[in-house]
Design a protein around this motif. Structure first.
Motif, PDB file in Angstrom:
ATOM      1  N   GLU A   3      -6.957 -66.460 -58.990  1.00 43.88           N
ATOM      2  CA  GLU A   3      -7.245 -67.101 -60.270  1.00 43.88           C
ATOM      3  C   GLU A   3      -6.178 -66.813 -61.329  1.00 43.88           C
ATOM      4  O   GLU A   3      -5.791 -67.708 -62.074  1.00 43.88           O
ATOM      5  CB  GLU A   3      -8.629 -66.655 -60.757  1.00 43.88           C
ATOM      6  CG  GLU A   3      -9.094 -67.448 -61.951  1.00 43.88           C
ATOM      7  CD  GLU A   3     -10.567 -67.270 -62.207  1.00 43.88           C
ATOM      8  OE1 GLU A   3     -11.371 -67.894 -61.486  1.00 43.88           O
ATOM      9  OE2 GLU A   3     -10.906 -66.517 -63.140  1.00 43.88           O
ATOM     10  N   ASP A  16      -1.780 -79.259 -61.004  1.00 45.32           N
ATOM     11  CA  ASP A  16      -2.532 -78.923 -59.798  1.00 45.32           C
ATOM     12  C   ASP A  16      -3.352 -77.641 -60.003  1.00 45.32           C
ATOM     13  O   ASP A  16      -4.495 -77.550 -59.559  1.00 45.32           O
ATOM     14  CB  ASP A  16      -1.600 -78.765 -58.600  1.00 45.32           C
ATOM     15  CG  ASP A  16      -2.364 -78.525 -57.306  1.00 45.32           C
ATOM     16  OD1 ASP A  16      -3.253 -79.342 -56.977  1.00 45.32           O
ATOM     17  OD2 ASP A  16      -2.077 -77.501 -56.629  1.00 45.32           O
ATOM     18  N   SER A  19      -6.357 -78.520 -62.027  1.00 41.84           N
ATOM     19  CA  SER A  19      -7.304 -79.243 -61.180  1.00 41.84           C
ATOM     20  C   SER A  19      -8.115 -78.276 -60.312  1.00 41.84           C
ATOM     21  O   SER A  19      -9.324 -78.436 -60.140  1.00 41.84           O
ATOM     22  CB  SER A  19      -6.549 -80.247 -60.300  1.00 41.84           C
ATOM     23  OG  SER A  19      -7.437 -80.910 -59.450  1.00 41.84           O
ATOM     24  N   ARG A  20      -7.453 -77.250 -59.788  1.00 40.12           N
ATOM     25  CA  ARG A  20      -8.134 -76.269 -58.950  1.00 40.12           C
ATOM     26  C   ARG A  20      -9.112 -75.417 -59.759  1.00 40.12           C
ATOM     27  O   ARG A  20     -10.218 -75.115 -59.299  1.00 40.12           O
ATOM     28  CB  ARG A  20      -7.122 -75.402 -58.217  1.00 40.12           C
ATOM     29  CG  ARG A  20      -6.396 -76.246 -57.134  1.00 40.12           C
ATOM     30  CD  ARG A  20      -5.206 -75.573 -56.554  1.00 40.12           C
ATOM     31  NE  ARG A  20      -5.594 -74.478 -55.665  1.00 40.12           N
ATOM     32  CZ  ARG A  20      -4.733 -73.713 -55.027  1.00 40.12           C
ATOM     33  NH1 ARG A  20      -3.434 -73.918 -55.173  1.00 40.12           N
ATOM     34  NH2 ARG A  20      -5.137 -72.753 -54.246  1.00 40.12           N
ATOM     35  N   PHE A  22     -10.551 -76.413 -62.551  1.00 38.90           N
ATOM     36  CA  PHE A  22     -11.610 -77.362 -62.893  1.00 38.90           C
ATOM     37  C   PHE A  22     -12.614 -77.460 -61.747  1.00 38.90           C
ATOM     38  O   PHE A  22     -13.827 -77.375 -61.971  1.00 38.90           O
ATOM     39  CB  PHE A  22     -11.004 -78.733 -63.207  1.00 38.90           C
ATOM     40  CG  PHE A  22     -12.028 -79.790 -63.503  1.00 38.90           C
ATOM     41  CD1 PHE A  22     -12.597 -79.886 -64.760  1.00 38.90           C
ATOM     42  CD2 PHE A  22     -12.420 -80.689 -62.520  1.00 38.90           C
ATOM     43  CE1 PHE A  22     -13.551 -80.851 -65.043  1.00 38.90           C
ATOM     44  CE2 PHE A  22     -13.363 -81.661 -62.790  1.00 38.90           C
ATOM     45  CZ  PHE A  22     -13.933 -81.741 -64.047  1.00 38.90           C
ATOM     46  N   ASP A  23     -12.121 -77.641 -60.528  1.00 37.23           N
ATOM     47  CA  ASP A  23     -13.008 -77.736 -59.363  1.00 37.23           C
ATOM     48  C   ASP A  23     -13.814 -76.448 -59.173  1.00 37.23           C
ATOM     49  O   ASP A  23     -14.982 -76.492 -58.795  1.00 37.23           O
ATOM     50  CB  ASP A  23     -12.207 -78.028 -58.089  1.00 37.23           C
ATOM     51  CG  ASP A  23     -11.648 -79.441 -58.064  1.00 37.23           C
ATOM     52  OD1 ASP A  23     -12.134 -80.302 -58.835  1.00 37.23           O
ATOM     53  OD2 ASP A  23     -10.702 -79.685 -57.280  1.00 37.23           O
ATOM     54  N   ARG A  24     -13.195 -75.324 -59.443  1.00 39.76           N
ATOM     55  CA  ARG A  24     -13.844 -74.025 -59.257  1.00 39.76           C
ATOM     56  C   ARG A  24     -14.963 -73.796 -60.280  1.00 39.76           C
ATOM     57  O   ARG A  24     -15.978 -73.189 -59.970  1.00 39.76           O
ATOM     58  CB  ARG A  24     -12.794 -72.919 -59.380  1.00 39.76           C
ATOM     59  CG  ARG A  24     -13.281 -71.545 -59.007  1.00 39.76           C
ATOM     60  CD  ARG A  24     -12.159 -70.533 -59.058  1.00 39.76           C
ATOM     61  NE  ARG A  24     -11.213 -70.753 -57.971  1.00 39.76           N
ATOM     62  CZ  ARG A  24     -10.199 -69.940 -57.691  1.00 39.76           C
ATOM     63  NH1 ARG A  24      -9.994 -68.860 -58.425  1.00 39.76           N
ATOM     64  NH2 ARG A  24      -9.387 -70.205 -56.700  1.00 39.76           N
ATOM     65  N   TYR A  25     -14.780 -74.276 -61.515  1.00 35.67           N
ATOM     66  CA  TYR A  25     -15.719 -73.970 -62.595  1.00 35.67           C
ATOM     67  C   TYR A  25     -16.621 -75.119 -63.020  1.00 35.67           C
ATOM     68  O   TYR A  25     -17.571 -74.898 -63.776  1.00 35.67           O
ATOM     69  CB  TYR A  25     -14.955 -73.462 -63.826  1.00 35.67           C
ATOM     70  CG  TYR A  25     -14.582 -72.015 -63.730  1.00 35.67           C
ATOM     71  CD1 TYR A  25     -15.425 -71.018 -64.203  1.00 35.67           C
ATOM     72  CD2 TYR A  25     -13.374 -71.625 -63.151  1.00 35.67           C
ATOM     73  CE1 TYR A  25     -15.090 -69.683 -64.109  1.00 35.67           C
ATOM     74  CE2 TYR A  25     -13.028 -70.289 -63.046  1.00 35.67           C
ATOM     75  CZ  TYR A  25     -13.890 -69.322 -63.534  1.00 35.67           C
ATOM     76  OH  TYR A  25     -13.552 -68.000 -63.426  1.00 35.67           O
ATOM     77  N   LYS A  26     -16.362 -76.319 -62.567  1.00 39.86           N
ATOM     78  CA  LYS A  26     -17.095 -77.483 -63.076  1.00 39.86           C
ATOM     79  C   LYS A  26     -18.605 -77.357 -62.909  1.00 39.86           C
ATOM     80  O   LYS A  26     -19.358 -77.510 -63.868  1.00 39.86           O
ATOM     81  CB  LYS A  26     -16.616 -78.763 -62.402  1.00 39.86           C
ATOM     82  CG  LYS A  26     -17.338 -79.984 -62.943  1.00 39.86           C
ATOM     83  CD  LYS A  26     -16.959 -81.249 -62.239  1.00 39.86           C
ATOM     84  CE  LYS A  26     -17.760 -82.398 -62.822  1.00 39.86           C
ATOM     85  NZ  LYS A  26     -17.751 -83.566 -61.989  1.00 39.86           N
ATOM     86  N   ALA A  27     -19.072 -77.071 -61.707  1.00 42.38           N
ATOM     87  CA  ALA A  27     -20.519 -77.010 -61.461  1.00 42.38           C
ATOM     88  C   ALA A  27     -21.180 -75.918 -62.304  1.00 42.38           C
ATOM     89  O   ALA A  27     -22.238 -76.141 -62.909  1.00 42.38           O
ATOM     90  CB  ALA A  27     -20.798 -76.789 -59.978  1.00 42.38           C
ATOM     91  N   GLU A  44     -22.901 -82.397 -69.459  1.00 41.95           N
ATOM     92  CA  GLU A  44     -21.651 -82.930 -68.915  1.00 41.95           C
ATOM     93  C   GLU A  44     -20.619 -83.124 -70.024  1.00 41.95           C
ATOM     94  O   GLU A  44     -19.439 -82.821 -69.836  1.00 41.95           O
ATOM     95  CB  GLU A  44     -21.924 -84.222 -68.155  1.00 41.95           C
ATOM     96  CG  GLU A  44     -22.689 -83.966 -66.861  1.00 41.95           C
ATOM     97  CD  GLU A  44     -23.167 -85.228 -66.165  1.00 41.95           C
ATOM     98  OE1 GLU A  44     -22.783 -86.342 -66.591  1.00 41.95           O
ATOM     99  OE2 GLU A  44     -23.920 -85.091 -65.179  1.00 41.95           O
ATOM    100  N   GLN A  48     -17.097 -81.116 -70.300  1.00 41.54           N
ATOM    101  CA  GLN A  48     -15.847 -81.865 -70.445  1.00 41.54           C
ATOM    102  C   GLN A  48     -15.089 -81.408 -71.692  1.00 41.54           C
ATOM    103  O   GLN A  48     -13.874 -81.174 -71.644  1.00 41.54           O
ATOM    104  CB  GLN A  48     -16.130 -83.365 -70.516  1.00 41.54           C
ATOM    105  CG  GLN A  48     -14.888 -84.198 -70.607  1.00 41.54           C
ATOM    106  CD  GLN A  48     -15.198 -85.689 -70.618  1.00 41.54           C
ATOM    107  OE1 GLN A  48     -16.333 -86.108 -70.809  1.00 41.54           O
ATOM    108  NE2 GLN A  48     -14.166 -86.487 -70.409  1.00 41.54           N
TER     109      GLN A  48
END
Length: 194
Positions: A3, A16, A19-20, A22-27, A44, A48
């Motif tokens: 991280e 990139d 993006s990674r 974001f994918d890790r923390y979005k949920a 949501e 955002q």
């Protein structure tokens, strides 16, 4: 890539890496925002907005190791602002319970747990915003008291105090309602030694 390396990458303009993260923390971000605001669409929007602020302000983060608490601070403050604007409650049926998800239980046990969850949730909603947020971050967001202190901008002892008094208030309110929730307290982590 760990991280801290991703954070340094973001600070150097690597899309990139963002993006990674974001994918890790979005949920988790949406779930935490939902628990604070009580509205999926708002959650949501909050997530955002927090990610946009994160992207714009991350260069100011001096220690990449502290990203998690730094990001949650952005998220919680944004959620508080939205929550005050909308002042909505969370639908109890959508509230995830912390516990053993794989355990088989009877329909009667499931009904009793749902009833207890609804009652407990209504009582959590009666707590002041800071106690309620500490409870949500600790029991549902699974942050440590140290992380919550950083997120909420207070001392760790203050977080522990808020959790202690929140548990005490919840226990007293449930007892006043003549609810015997000892089994549930243990499952949710509300025992006094937690």
């Amino acid at each position: 890539m760990n991280e801290s390396e991703l954070i340094i990458g973001i600070q150097n303009g690597d899309a990139d890496s963002f993006s990674r993260i974001f994918d890790r923390y979005k949920a988790r971000a949406v779930k935490t925002a939902y628990l604070i605001t009580g509205n999926q669409a708002t959650a949501e929007d909050v997530a955002q907005e927090a990610f946009v602020k994160c992207y714009l302000e991350i260069r100011g983060l001096k220690d990449p190791e502290r990203f998690k608490t730094w990001f949650y601070r952005l998220l919680v403050r944004t959620a508080w602002r939205h929550s005050k604007l909308e002042n909505r409650n969370i639908p109890v049926s959508d509230l995830p319970e912390k516990g053993d998800w794989n355990r088989e239980i009877s329909s009667e046990q499931m009904y009793l747990q749902q009833e207890m969850s609804e009652l407990l949730y209504r009582q959590i909603q009666r707590l002041d915003e800071k106690k309620r947020t500490a409870v949500m971050l600790y029991y549902y967001g699974e942050l440590s008291t140290k992380e919550i202190a950083e997120v909420m901008g207070c001392l760790e002892g203050t977080v522990k105090s808020r959790l202690y008094f929140a548990r005490k208030i919840l226990k007293n309110n449930l007892e006043r309602l003549n609810v015997k929730g000892e089994e549930y307290y243990g499952k949710a982590g509300y025992e006094s030694g937690h």
